[in-house]
Design an enzyme around this catalytic site. Structure first.
Site, short mmCIF file in Angstrom:
data_model
loop_
_atom_site.label_atom_id
_atom_site.label_comp_id
_atom_site.label_asym_id
_atom_site.label_seq_id
_atom_site.Cartn_x
_atom_site.Cartn_y
_atom_site.Cartn_z
N TYR A 1 -42.78 30.68 47.89
CA TYR A 1 -41.50 30.70 48.59
C TYR A 1 -40.72 31.95 48.18
O TYR A 1 -40.67 32.26 46.98
CB TYR A 1 -40.66 29.47 48.24
N GLU B 1 -37.41 33.15 49.85
CA GLU B 1 -36.22 33.37 50.68
C GLU B 1 -35.43 34.56 50.14
O GLU B 1 -35.25 34.70 48.93
CB GLU B 1 -35.34 32.12 50.67
N ASP C 1 -38.60 46.98 73.12
CA ASP C 1 -39.61 46.03 72.66
C ASP C 1 -40.97 46.66 72.95
O ASP C 1 -41.43 46.66 74.08
CB ASP C 1 -39.42 44.70 73.41
N THR D 1 -44.58 43.16 68.15
CA THR D 1 -45.54 42.27 67.52
C THR D 1 -46.48 43.16 66.72
O THR D 1 -46.55 44.37 66.95
CB THR D 1 -46.37 41.49 68.55
N LYS E 1 -51.02 43.06 68.78
CA LYS E 1 -51.56 43.50 70.07
C LYS E 1 -52.31 44.83 69.85
O LYS E 1 -53.25 44.84 69.08
CB LYS E 1 -50.44 43.55 71.10
N ARG F 1 -51.02 38.11 63.53
CA ARG F 1 -50.03 37.60 64.48
C ARG F 1 -48.66 37.62 63.79
O ARG F 1 -48.48 36.92 62.79
CB ARG F 1 -50.45 36.18 64.83
C1 LIG Z 1 -46.12 39.54 73.35
C2 LIG Z 1 -44.74 39.99 73.54
C3 LIG Z 1 -43.67 39.45 72.78
C4 LIG Z 1 -43.71 38.24 71.91
O1 LIG Z 1 -44.69 37.88 71.19
P1 LIG Z 1 -44.87 36.49 70.45
O2 LIG Z 1 -45.39 36.94 69.15
O3 LIG Z 1 -45.83 35.74 71.28
O4 LIG Z 1 -43.56 35.80 70.33
C5 LIG Z 1 -42.42 40.01 72.94
N1 LIG Z 1 -42.22 41.02 73.78
C6 LIG Z 1 -43.20 41.53 74.54
C7 LIG Z 1 -42.90 42.65 75.48
C8 LIG Z 1 -44.49 41.03 74.46
O5 LIG Z 1 -45.44 41.51 75.24
#
Ligand SMILES: *Cc1c(COP(=O)(O)O)cnc(C)c1O
Length: 558
Positions: free
Chosen positions: A199, A201, A345, A371, A374, A380
């Site tokens: 933990y 925090e 994003d 993220t 990807k 993840r």
């Molecule tokens: C995949 C994605 C997310 C969010 O991903 P999670 O980890 O599934 O919450 C946010 N923004 C964009 C543009 C994405 O393609």
């Protein structure tokens, strides 16, 4: 040729004889020990095995009284195949059949002259020139991937079977899902490590729990590497996922009801950019912008007009299904003109940005979220980068604002991912993802399929299948049956429901990670068009499925 050699106290003399005998044909690195004192064979097996595992040396040689303990210990390391040989015949066979790269010898079993002969035979025998045993060696690799959970197999067969199924699926399918990738084994090791137990925090050196020394080191490394990789002033590595990263930014600078201008979900935006069923759409006033109807690309002049009219607190760019480069400099100008916070994003393109295959939004934006799983190819998870002036607000939005204890095991895996992304290999991967995407897109286009916006600049593209009388749902299902995995996806101004859609989304990150290049993209594009040309033809689907399986078998998943 480089050989690492090690022993325990039972093999010191033989080690000296082998070094002497082999140093005229190879560089022999002596990993010890160098004095006749009782010692532990796993220590020296580990030292040699790590050198073989990392590719630093071509071969390892390990000696103990029987060679058995050394072979057991060495075979626990990734990429190591240790063969225990008492004869020259077994040395030949273990090279040819098993592709062994570590020779284990029993000092009490073979004479020293014969041991030299065995070693010379071992290093001069090529691996299976006619590939007769390739299938079995591939199964050894698969066993290595599964050995991460061999303990769990005995305890919970149901979960273990699901993991075996996922492994098979990864091995045998052509994965073209634009948001997926294959993480490295190092990432997965960190993600499954004991760091999970802690933990923590708070933030490094400012924790609410004792005993955070090791995880402080982990999280500080992750933060420093994220900043270095992307050239950011501040990084928060704690968000559990991409949606949480976005939530943290909204919490850091918006009050409920304030306005976000973001790309419409059905044109490539994301749920967390303001969908009415998502927290973002419920808490904030979301105004969508759209791509141009004719070019199907962003029209920055229109966006500027809309921003001037709406006066959003945040202008959000970045998408889940936008195949073109985004002009971040132009968006900064718009933000400055209307006094909006610039938020990008980059979840989908983060790996391309890290590898220099897409312009970075970091110099322009107030906040960049992403993220890590990807194109960036890590675990993840989520990450937020921001300008120093937002650092405090961001950190307190994440903790205590919305999360409790951070997942330090996943943060360790993120740190590994950032380190990997700084390498030259990763730059080559990012460039290849884009090249592969272009070739795959052109191959399908040449077969008469309409590509949304006419092409691609990044790792993904959208095929409009409606023109051929198909829905995205049926097209994706037919491809799935043929061992090619894509997802159905709305296209701009889609007239089909989101469950059916008129398009499919295709991405090249996973296949590039497996080592595929332009030649394989032409083959895959041809298979896709063959299936889409007649989605009800079971014979074609069966043929393509066999072709797909044969193609991927030459490109092992890491
Ligand atoms: C995949 C994605 C997310 C969010 O991903 P999670 O980890 O599934 O919450 C946010 N923004 C964009 C543009 C994405 O393609």
């Amino acid at each position: 040729m480089k050989i690492a050699i090690g022993t325990d106290h039972g093999g010191l003399e033989l080690k000296a004889i082998l070094i002497e005998a082999l140093s005229s044909i190879a560089t022999v690195i002596d990993m010890g020990p160098n004095e006749k004192k009782s010692c532990d064979y796993p220590d020296f097996a580990g030292a040699v095995a790590r050198k073989v595992s990392s590719g630093e040396v071509d071969f390892g040689i390990l000696i103990c009284r029987t060679g058995i303990g050394m072979s057991i210990a060495a075979n626990r390391f990734q990429n190591v195949r240790a063969g225990l040989c008492h004869t020259t015949e077994t040395a030949v066979l273990t090279r040819q059949h098993n592709g062994s790269n570590v020779l284990c010898l029993g000092a009490d079993i073979v004479s020293s002259e014969y041991a030299v002969e065995i070693a010379k035979t071992f290093i001069s025998t090529p691996v299976d020139a006619d590939q007769r045993h390739a299938r079995r060696r591939a199964k050894l690799e698969r066993a290595a991937r599964l050995s991460d959970c061999s303990g769990l197999a005995a305890y919970d067969s149901e979960i273990y079977e699901a993991i075996v199924d996922q492994t098979t699926q990864e091995d045998e399918e052509i994965n073209l899902i634009a948001s997926e990738n294959f993480s490295s084994r190092a990432c997965r090791e960190a993600a499954g490590s004991v760091l999970m137990n802690k933990y923590a925090e708070g933030y490094p050196a400012k924790r609410w729990y004792s005993g955070c020394g090791p995880v402080d080191k982990v999280e500080s490394l992750a933060i420093e590497r994220a900043k270095a990789l992307f050239g950011a002033e501040h990084a928060n590595v704690q968000p559990h996922c991409g949606s949480a990263a976005n939530m943290a930014v909204y919490f850091a600078c918006l009050k409920p009801g304030e306005t976000i201008l973001s790309l419409s979900l059905d044109q490539g935006g994301h749920l967390s950019h303001g969908s009415s069923v998502n927290f973002s759409g419920k808490l904030y006033n979301i105004v969508p912008y759209f791509v141009d109807k004719k070019t199907e690309t962003l029209d920055y002049d229109e966006l500027e007009k809309k921003a001037l009219e709406i006066k959003p607190k945040i202008l959000l760019s970045g998408a889940s299904a936008y195949p073109r480069a985004i002009d971040f400099k132009r968006i900064r100008e718009i933000c400055d003109k209307v006094g909006a916070i610039m938020m990008v994003d980059m979840a989908h393109i983060a790996g391309l940005v890290a590898g220099g295959a897409h312009e970075s939004p970091v110099p322009y934006a107030d906040f960049v979220t992403t993220t890590t799983h990807k194109t960036l190819r890590g675990p993840r998870g989520g990450l937020v980068l921001c300008k120093e002036k937002w650092a405090k607000a961001l950190d307190s939005a994440v903790f205590p604002g919305m999360q409790g204890g951070p997942l330090e095991n996943i943060i360790a895996a993120k740190a590994i991912c950032f380190k990997e992304a700084m390498s030259d290999d990763f730059k080559a991967y990012a460039a290849q993802v884009v090249k592969n995407c272009r070739v795959l897109c052109e191959t399908i286009k040449a077969r008469g399929y309409r590509i949304v916006s006419g092409g691609t600049d990044n790792h993904l593209f959208l095929v409009d299948v409606k023109e051929k009388g198909l829905t995205g749902k049926d097209a994706a299902a037919a491809l799935d049956a043929a061992g090619i995995v894509v997802n159905k996806n709305a296209i701009p101004y889609d007239t089909e429901s989101p469950f059916k859609t008129s398009g499919i989304r295709i991405g090249t990150a996973s296949v590039t990670t497996r080592g595929m290049k332009e030649g394989e993209m032409i083959k895959i594009g041809t298979m896709i068009a063959d299936v889409l040309d007649c989605i009800a033809d079971d014979k074609i689907i069966a043929r393509v499925k066999a072709e797909a399986k044969a193609l991927v078998s030459a490109f092992p998943v890491p």
